[in-house]
Design a protein around this motif. Sequence first.
Motif, short mmCIF file in Angstrom:
data_model
loop_
_atom_site.label_atom_id
_atom_site.label_comp_id
_atom_site.label_asym_id
_atom_site.label_seq_id
_atom_site.Cartn_x
_atom_site.Cartn_y
_atom_site.Cartn_z
N ILE A 1 23.94 23.76 60.82
CA ILE A 1 23.87 22.60 61.72
C ILE A 1 25.09 21.69 61.55
O ILE A 1 25.79 21.37 62.52
CB ILE A 1 22.58 21.78 61.48
N THR A 2 25.37 21.30 60.32
CA THR A 2 26.40 20.31 60.05
C THR A 2 27.79 20.90 60.22
O THR A 2 28.10 21.94 59.63
CB THR A 2 26.27 19.78 58.61
N PRO A 3 28.64 20.29 61.04
CA PRO A 3 30.01 20.79 61.19
C PRO A 3 30.76 20.75 59.86
O PRO A 3 30.60 19.82 59.07
CB PRO A 3 30.64 19.82 62.20
N HIS A 4 31.54 21.77 59.61
CA HIS A 4 32.37 21.82 58.42
C HIS A 4 33.62 21.00 58.67
O HIS A 4 33.92 20.61 59.80
CB HIS A 4 32.74 23.28 58.11
N LYS A 5 34.35 20.72 57.64
CA LYS A 5 35.64 20.04 57.77
C LYS A 5 36.71 20.90 57.10
O LYS A 5 36.61 21.14 55.90
CB LYS A 5 35.59 18.66 57.12
N PRO A 6 37.70 21.38 57.87
CA PRO A 6 37.85 21.30 59.33
C PRO A 6 36.76 22.10 60.04
O PRO A 6 36.25 23.07 59.50
CB PRO A 6 39.23 21.92 59.56
N ASP A 7 36.43 21.70 61.26
CA ASP A 7 35.33 22.36 61.99
C ASP A 7 35.82 23.51 62.86
O ASP A 7 35.04 24.08 63.64
CB ASP A 7 34.55 21.36 62.83
N ARG A 8 37.10 23.85 62.77
CA ARG A 8 37.67 25.03 63.42
C ARG A 8 38.59 25.71 62.41
O ARG A 8 39.15 25.05 61.52
CB ARG A 8 38.47 24.66 64.67
N LEU A 9 38.75 27.03 62.54
CA LEU A 9 39.69 27.72 61.65
C LEU A 9 41.11 27.27 61.95
O LEU A 9 41.52 27.17 63.11
CB LEU A 9 39.60 29.23 61.85
N LEU A 10 41.87 26.99 60.92
CA LEU A 10 43.28 26.67 61.09
C LEU A 10 44.06 27.97 61.35
O LEU A 10 43.61 29.06 60.99
CB LEU A 10 43.83 25.99 59.83
N ILE A 11 45.21 27.85 61.96
CA ILE A 11 46.04 29.03 62.23
C ILE A 11 46.36 29.75 60.93
O ILE A 11 46.33 30.98 60.86
CB ILE A 11 47.33 28.63 62.96
N ARG A 12 46.65 28.98 59.89
CA ARG A 12 46.96 29.61 58.60
C ARG A 12 45.78 30.43 58.09
O ARG A 12 45.95 31.55 57.61
CB ARG A 12 47.33 28.53 57.57
N GLU A 13 44.56 29.89 58.23
CA GLU A 13 43.37 30.62 57.79
C GLU A 13 43.17 31.89 58.62
O GLU A 13 42.86 32.96 58.08
CB GLU A 13 42.13 29.74 57.91
N ALA A 14 43.32 31.77 59.93
CA ALA A 14 43.17 32.93 60.80
C ALA A 14 44.19 34.00 60.44
O ALA A 14 43.88 35.21 60.42
CB ALA A 14 43.32 32.52 62.26
N GLY A 15 45.42 33.58 60.13
CA GLY A 15 46.45 34.54 59.71
C GLY A 15 46.07 35.24 58.42
O GLY A 15 46.31 36.44 58.26
N ILE A 16 45.48 34.51 57.50
CA ILE A 16 45.05 35.10 56.23
C ILE A 16 43.93 36.11 56.46
O ILE A 16 43.91 37.19 55.84
CB ILE A 16 44.60 34.00 55.25
N LEU A 17 43.02 35.82 57.38
CA LEU A 17 41.96 36.77 57.70
C LEU A 17 42.53 38.02 58.35
O LEU A 17 41.93 39.09 58.29
CB LEU A 17 40.91 36.14 58.61
N GLN A 18 43.71 37.89 58.96
CA GLN A 18 44.42 39.05 59.50
C GLN A 18 45.27 39.73 58.43
O GLN A 18 45.90 40.75 58.70
CB GLN A 18 45.33 38.61 60.66
#
Length: 458
Positions: free
Chosen positions: A338-355
């Motif tokens: 329920i509660t939004p995380h902080k940050p509440d969206r993946l950062l580009i850096r995080e998305a790149g790391i998941l890639q």
Amino acid sequence: MTSSDTPARFLENPYVLDLFAGPGGLDVAAHVLDVRSLGIEWDGDACETRYAAGLQTWHADVSAVRRDRFHELPKGLNVLAGGPPCQTYSVAGNGAGRKALDKVEKLIRALVNGADEEAIDKQLEKLGGDSRTALVLEPLRYAIKALGCPNRDGRPFDVIVLEQVPAVKALWKVYKDALEEGLPGDDGKKVRYEVAEVKTLHTEAYGVPQTRRRTILIARLAEHGTPPLPAPTHHVYNPHKPKRGGPEDAQAVAQAKAVQIALPIAGTVRSLQPWVSMGEVLKATKQQPEGRESSFEIVSNYGSGGDPKKRGVRTDRQPSFTVTGKVSRNAVRHADGITPHKPDRLLIREAGILQTFPPNYPWSGGDRSQQVGNAVPPLFGMHVLAAALALPLPPEERLRENWPKADDEERATLRKEGCGASDGCGPNCPRPEDQSSPSTSSASSRPRTGASAKRSVK
């Protein structure tokens, strides 16, 4: 650790020509393998990232290079790689490619039977619809073009590596038959390849913290023998159980992973590691943004099972959903759901790391979310290239090291080589108006072959 049993090295100086190169996923993989690469990329934003990363790049239309500038390509290029835009074939795309599969198959057969370029182009015009569908033919057209190019002395590519969404598996099988039958050489003789089984692979089976399926074709000149497919190193994630990761079942998720709740991989002999979770890789890179230390869950922007009305949920104890060009729209919440995380969206850096890009990879230009989503995960690319080139696989930790970014002088040099000018685009670059945002570009514009075009799940 190796991805496959590798025979003696058969290419002394592998040099990859990466068609539809995007922001550099396959080039990063090649770099870690100590292999040179040259990428051809249409999208200016992706080229900005490539220049910042110090990657050799031609900012150009793949089709135009084949027609007009093939003779200018470096002589030493001996590995052809490509992931043509997949949106017309993807389930999430417009479906034009899937509807035209039988027609494209006939064109593949026409190419290997010696049809000339103009005849093929006329047939492609008759297809109508989305012209990106035809780009799946470009790797084959490049392979054939090499055989009649005086600048290469008719030397074929030694290795061909292709990847696409599973919907293109049927076409890759036609490619396989064509390559094994032989391409039309300039002297009338057939140039034959040995091709590995065309197979759809799961990226999480190679340590990528993300569920993503890609259909792979690996071919070698017949004189080099049949290439292997990359052997998996990790279990495939079971998407059916567990589904959620709230407080009440976080322990169940951990227990499930401990016993490797995963789908078996046929033919696997070696002991496989558990799949890698989002939380694990973000912690390992020491690149979590402030506030991301606590457990979280991600609500996918895409629907489950192709239904956009449903939204799947993954926790940080599970692999990510497929990272797409809309990854920055995925909501990030606390484990209570329920509660939004902080940050509440993946950062580009995080998305790149998941890639599996290096944590400090220099994402540049615009539409960075799209760039990240379109890229080949470098770790997966390492496994595929290592198998194709019979190279030992370096430790995956190499991808967590700082990336050697280009300084201003090197960037200017790369831009001059790739665009024709050190401070802007030259006459061989695609027109800026053709690379505008997909939401604002004209329907009659030349379809983009790079980051701003591939809007499907990859």
